[in-house]
Design a protein around this motif. Sequence first.
Motif, short mmCIF file in Angstrom:
data_model
loop_
_atom_site.label_atom_id
_atom_site.label_comp_id
_atom_site.label_asym_id
_atom_site.label_seq_id
_atom_site.Cartn_x
_atom_site.Cartn_y
_atom_site.Cartn_z
N LEU A 6 -39.39 -23.09 -24.57
CA LEU A 6 -38.47 -24.00 -23.88
C LEU A 6 -39.22 -24.62 -22.71
O LEU A 6 -39.67 -23.92 -21.82
N HIS A 7 -39.40 -25.93 -22.73
CA HIS A 7 -40.19 -26.59 -21.69
C HIS A 7 -39.43 -26.73 -20.36
O HIS A 7 -40.03 -26.69 -19.30
N HIS A 8 -38.12 -26.89 -20.46
CA HIS A 8 -37.26 -26.97 -19.27
C HIS A 8 -35.99 -26.21 -19.58
O HIS A 8 -35.49 -26.29 -20.69
N PRO A 9 -35.43 -25.48 -18.62
CA PRO A 9 -34.15 -24.81 -18.87
C PRO A 9 -33.08 -25.83 -19.30
O PRO A 9 -33.09 -26.97 -18.85
N ILE A 10 -32.22 -25.40 -20.19
CA ILE A 10 -31.08 -26.23 -20.60
C ILE A 10 -29.91 -25.81 -19.73
O ILE A 10 -29.45 -24.67 -19.81
N THR A 11 -29.45 -26.74 -18.89
CA THR A 11 -28.39 -26.41 -17.94
C THR A 11 -27.13 -27.26 -18.14
O THR A 11 -26.10 -26.96 -17.56
N ALA A 12 -27.22 -28.33 -18.94
CA ALA A 12 -26.05 -29.19 -19.16
C ALA A 12 -25.09 -28.50 -20.13
O ALA A 12 -25.48 -28.16 -21.26
N LEU A 13 -23.86 -28.28 -19.68
CA LEU A 13 -22.88 -27.56 -20.50
C LEU A 13 -22.67 -28.23 -21.85
O LEU A 13 -22.55 -27.55 -22.87
N GLU A 14 -22.68 -29.56 -21.89
CA GLU A 14 -22.48 -30.24 -23.18
C GLU A 14 -23.63 -29.94 -24.16
O GLU A 14 -23.42 -29.87 -25.36
N LEU A 32 -29.73 -21.90 -20.71
CA LEU A 32 -30.79 -21.22 -21.46
C LEU A 32 -32.06 -21.42 -20.65
O LEU A 32 -32.55 -22.53 -20.50
N PHE A 33 -32.54 -20.32 -20.05
CA PHE A 33 -33.73 -20.39 -19.19
C PHE A 33 -35.03 -20.30 -19.97
O PHE A 33 -35.99 -21.01 -19.66
N GLU A 34 -35.07 -19.38 -20.94
CA GLU A 34 -36.31 -19.16 -21.71
C GLU A 34 -35.96 -18.83 -23.14
O GLU A 34 -34.91 -18.24 -23.42
N THR A 42 -30.66 -16.11 -20.68
CA THR A 42 -29.54 -17.02 -20.51
C THR A 42 -28.92 -16.84 -19.13
O THR A 42 -29.21 -15.87 -18.43
N GLY A 43 -28.06 -17.77 -18.78
CA GLY A 43 -27.35 -17.68 -17.51
C GLY A 43 -25.89 -18.01 -17.67
O GLY A 43 -25.48 -18.64 -18.65
N PHE A 44 -25.10 -17.54 -16.70
CA PHE A 44 -23.67 -17.82 -16.69
C PHE A 44 -23.17 -17.68 -15.26
O PHE A 44 -23.38 -16.64 -14.62
N THR A 45 -22.55 -18.72 -14.75
CA THR A 45 -21.87 -18.65 -13.46
C THR A 45 -20.40 -18.45 -13.77
O THR A 45 -19.79 -19.26 -14.47
N VAL A 46 -19.83 -17.35 -13.28
CA VAL A 46 -18.45 -16.99 -13.61
C VAL A 46 -17.49 -18.03 -13.01
O VAL A 46 -17.39 -18.14 -11.79
#
Length: 149
Positions: A6-14, A32-34, A42-46
């Motif tokens: 993954l070259h850049h984290p995927i942070t856009a919810l869509e 998705l960080f890596e 992965t990440g998740f902000t509650v």
Amino acid sequence: MAENLLHHPITALEEIIKLIPQKEPFVFVDTLFEYTALTGITGFTVPEENVLLDENRLSESGLIEHMAQSMSLHRGYQGSLNGQTKPKTGFIGLIKTVEIFDCPEVGEKLKTYVEILHEIMNVTSVSARTENEMGKVIATSEMKTVTVE
């Protein structure tokens, strides 16, 4: 150690929602960080409107769902690399172990490390470790997920 593909984290919810079969309001991953063939971060902000909150904290069920969806996100990204336009549906077939040490509050950022332990046909054995923003482990699990075509 395998290379992060993954070259850049995927942070856009869509973008995240395109990679998993779950839809709002039942989405428990937002980053998705890596990604490597066998691991992912992965990440998740509650969010405060989450359906599995218990008195301003993500419930144990919510944490388990987050770990399962972390695996789903790994699988979805893998599928997108292989040209799939729609994520495959899967479900938790077996929870071998789960330990929950703390339930995160609304607004807390989680980071989850998933690793594929082995895979036979459409059954995948995976381990997950979830940390809070301070890097403290708040949950671990080992589960088998089943993917359906």
